[in-house]
Design a protein around this motif. Sequence first.
Motif, PDB file in Angstrom:
ATOM      1  N   LEU A  33       4.954  11.137  -3.444  1.00  0.00           N
ATOM      2  CA  LEU A  33       6.003  10.871  -2.456  1.00  0.00           C
ATOM      3  C   LEU A  33       5.396  10.540  -1.097  1.00  0.00           C
ATOM      4  CD1 LEU A  33       9.022  10.873  -1.716  1.00  0.00           C
ATOM      5  CD2 LEU A  33       8.809  13.329  -1.245  1.00  0.00           C
ATOM      6  N   THR A  34       4.335  11.265  -0.733  1.00  0.00           N
ATOM      7  CA  THR A  34       3.711  11.059   0.585  1.00  0.00           C
ATOM      8  C   THR A  34       3.114   9.654   0.712  1.00  0.00           C
ATOM      9  OG1 THR A  34       3.202  13.418   0.762  1.00  0.00           O
ATOM     10  CG2 THR A  34       1.945  11.910   2.175  1.00  0.00           C
ATOM     11  N   VAL A  35       2.331   9.265  -0.292  1.00  0.00           N
ATOM     12  CA  VAL A  35       1.692   7.947  -0.183  1.00  0.00           C
ATOM     13  C   VAL A  35       2.736   6.839  -0.310  1.00  0.00           C
ATOM     14  CG1 VAL A  35      -0.562   8.735  -0.972  1.00  0.00           C
ATOM     15  CG2 VAL A  35       1.104   7.943  -2.654  1.00  0.00           C
ATOM     16  N   TYR A  36       3.787   7.061  -1.105  1.00  0.00           N
ATOM     17  CA  TYR A  36       4.833   6.042  -1.223  1.00  0.00           C
ATOM     18  C   TYR A  36       5.550   5.859   0.111  1.00  0.00           C
ATOM     19  CZ  TYR A  36       9.299   3.890  -2.189  1.00  0.00           C
ATOM     20  OH  TYR A  36      10.401   3.067  -2.136  1.00  0.00           O
ATOM     21  N   LEU A  37       5.943   6.980   0.749  1.00  0.00           N
ATOM     22  CA  LEU A  37       6.650   6.882   2.031  1.00  0.00           C
ATOM     23  C   LEU A  37       5.760   6.250   3.096  1.00  0.00           C
ATOM     24  CD1 LEU A  37       8.564  10.302   2.153  1.00  0.00           C
ATOM     25  CD2 LEU A  37       9.505   8.023   1.722  1.00  0.00           C
ATOM     26  N   THR A  38       4.463   6.556   3.045  1.00  0.00           N
ATOM     27  CA  THR A  38       3.532   5.948   4.006  1.00  0.00           C
ATOM     28  C   THR A  38       3.523   4.430   3.836  1.00  0.00           C
ATOM     29  OG1 THR A  38       2.146   7.928   3.970  1.00  0.00           O
ATOM     30  CG2 THR A  38       1.142   5.891   4.816  1.00  0.00           C
ATOM     31  N   GLY A  39       3.405   3.974   2.601  1.00  0.00           N
ATOM     32  CA  GLY A  39       3.417   2.530   2.348  1.00  0.00           C
ATOM     33  C   GLY A  39       4.739   1.900   2.734  1.00  0.00           C
ATOM     34  N   LEU A  40       5.847   2.604   2.461  1.00  0.00           N
ATOM     35  CA  LEU A  40       7.164   2.067   2.790  1.00  0.00           C
ATOM     36  C   LEU A  40       7.340   1.932   4.294  1.00  0.00           C
ATOM     37  CD1 LEU A  40       9.921   1.175   1.691  1.00  0.00           C
ATOM     38  CD2 LEU A  40      10.673   3.575   1.872  1.00  0.00           C
ATOM     39  N   ILE A  41       6.885   2.939   5.054  1.00  0.00           N
ATOM     40  CA  ILE A  41       7.008   2.893   6.518  1.00  0.00           C
ATOM     41  C   ILE A  41       6.170   1.743   7.085  1.00  0.00           C
ATOM     42  CG2 ILE A  41       6.418   4.134   8.647  1.00  0.00           C
ATOM     43  CD1 ILE A  41       7.158   6.735   7.144  1.00  0.00           C
ATOM     44  N   LEU A  42       4.955   1.595   6.570  1.00  0.00           N
ATOM     45  CA  LEU A  42       4.105   0.494   7.038  1.00  0.00           C
ATOM     46  C   LEU A  42       4.770  -0.846   6.765  1.00  0.00           C
ATOM     47  CD1 LEU A  42       0.553   1.716   5.924  1.00  0.00           C
ATOM     48  CD2 LEU A  42       1.438   1.543   8.260  1.00  0.00           C
TER      49      LEU A  42
END
Length: 670
Positions: A33-42
């Motif tokens: 979830l953390t890495v997905y949200l990071t990519g989504l925010i970027l």
Amino acid sequence: MNTNRTPNPPRGDGHAHGFLGERAELVSALLALTVYLTGLILELTGNGGPATLPLFVAAYVFGGFFTLREALLTVRRGRFQVDFLMLIAAAGAAAIGKWEEGAVLLVLFSLGHALEGYAMGRARRSIEALGELAPRSALVLRAATPVEVPVEELVVGDTVLVRPHTRVPADGFVASGTGSLDQSAITGESIPVDKQPVADRAAALADPAAVDAGSRVFAGTVNGAGALDVVVTRLARDNTLARVVRMVQEAEERTSPTQRFTDRFQKVFVPGVLALVAVLLGIGALTGEPFADTFYRAMAVLVAASPCALAIATPAAVLSAVGRAARGGVLVKGGAPLEEFGRLRTIAFDKTGTLTEGRPRLTEAEAADGVGPQELLRTALAVQRLSDHPLAQAVVRDAPALLGAAPARSAEPAAVNLRAVIGRGVTAELDGEEVHIGSLAYADSLAGPPVPAALRERTRQLAESGRTTMLVRRGERYLGTLGLMDAPRPDAADTVAELRGLGVTRMVMLSGDDQRVADEVGRAVGMDEVRGGLMPQDKVTEVARLRAAERTAMIGDGVNDAPAMAGATVGVAMGAAGSAVALETADIALMSDDLRRLPFITGLSRRAGRIIRQNLWLSLGIVAVLVPATVMGMGIGPAVLVHEGSTLIVVANALRLLRYPDVREARARR
């Protein structure tokens, strides 16, 4: 004993159960979830570029690790389950460059799976906690010296010292000391039970099953303020607590009718979903739709049609209900008896020891004209002290209460020369006079004066009201008649009324006693039908007759009534904590000799049935809505969000059974 064993997991046999497994899966899901949200925010802020793809790939790795492991295990065994469908959808999304969509699928699926595993682990730990109740060591007397040893080293016949406010380490009986034990973890009794030493240690050790409940103790129960010496009667691996934990764990393997239906449904449904996906791909090719769009829609349908909630709907409810029942002093051997018991409307009861206390009581002492009740009772008491017949023992036990303040034993008259007349009565000598005690037929066979008409009529009335009668004659005088009865349990009538309130519409009592005796008890407790004069094989026939009309439970002691219980839809044994046979033969076992556990398990099983039905309708309804929605264009993200949300709702709904209230227990504690 392996308390972390988890048979029949709902989504693939490789699910990482146990607290550490649940934690690892949850950590992996949170990382995804953390890495997905990071990519989504970027990506949303326009700062992504090439950096977002590695983040979505990392989400694939963290989110798909446990899912892939389970899918591989199930595929090797020739089965295709939900995990397999999710991986196909995620791989398909990646194949057409939809890494973000595939990542959200695996992230939400793994997160939902981890939360589901944690919730189910909570239900399992409520069962496994039973196994932690027994101490791991015990103070045992070795050459008159207390020595602390592991409970596994205890042997039958050892004497263990149970200090105040500690747990009993083994099944056994009290050899010395008195106290009160909290047995709620084993029998469900809400108040402590008084314990006292056995009269004969050697006899108790030779036949532990015959030890009175007031002297019997179980491993895992909590001692009160008194110190006890307990003689061990069962090894640690065979004690009641170990049996209960083992059988509750095995209950997970015994699937219910609903679970068998859902298993069969999935075997057909999952290949059907794959066929539907192939059809959608074919339709897209025929209509000229871009392959990427067709393939994406097919993967969304694959996600929407995956029956995750359906797979977990029944096991979650059964596991929670079985765990709650075990904490309430009731052993339910799997989903099948749980569901069947929740549906039945007819219960057949054995009389003796189930609806009654199982031992006769002296209820009336009717003196003849011109005779005082004191003389009647003292004469009967003096003679019956010499007999070991159950009716005689009842007179000896209960006559002092009717006498009031009885004189010391040494001041009472002493009878001698007792002789039994088999099946009719006894005779003895008391202060030089011959005393006869027995049935009316026995009295009529004696030489001398006949039974007075008034006394004969009163004896007849007592017999018609269900009493066993004994006329007492001393010399040439008839002193009166005694009435004895196996009295109904004090809580039997209230229990029957509660069962009616829970929807049981037909209650039948089966008894080997005379029909008149059975009718009296049946009227007292509120039975709909009473069948007296039955041999054991007759009870089997009666249960078969009842079952031919509708589902029927048979309530008995699990030993004498075992054939009738085996012929019922559900066999229920009372007092099973003291009987290994009852634990093995019954579908449902009330661990205490307490009829009040019956409304508790009836209400719990009915609630479990309702929750199972709610879960099934919810899970099937979600699939019925999502599939058309994805065909019409709903994306993978919203589909998996609804999909996993429904699974968590189903599990949370099932976990409500762990908090099922026991009304009587709450009242007793107040």
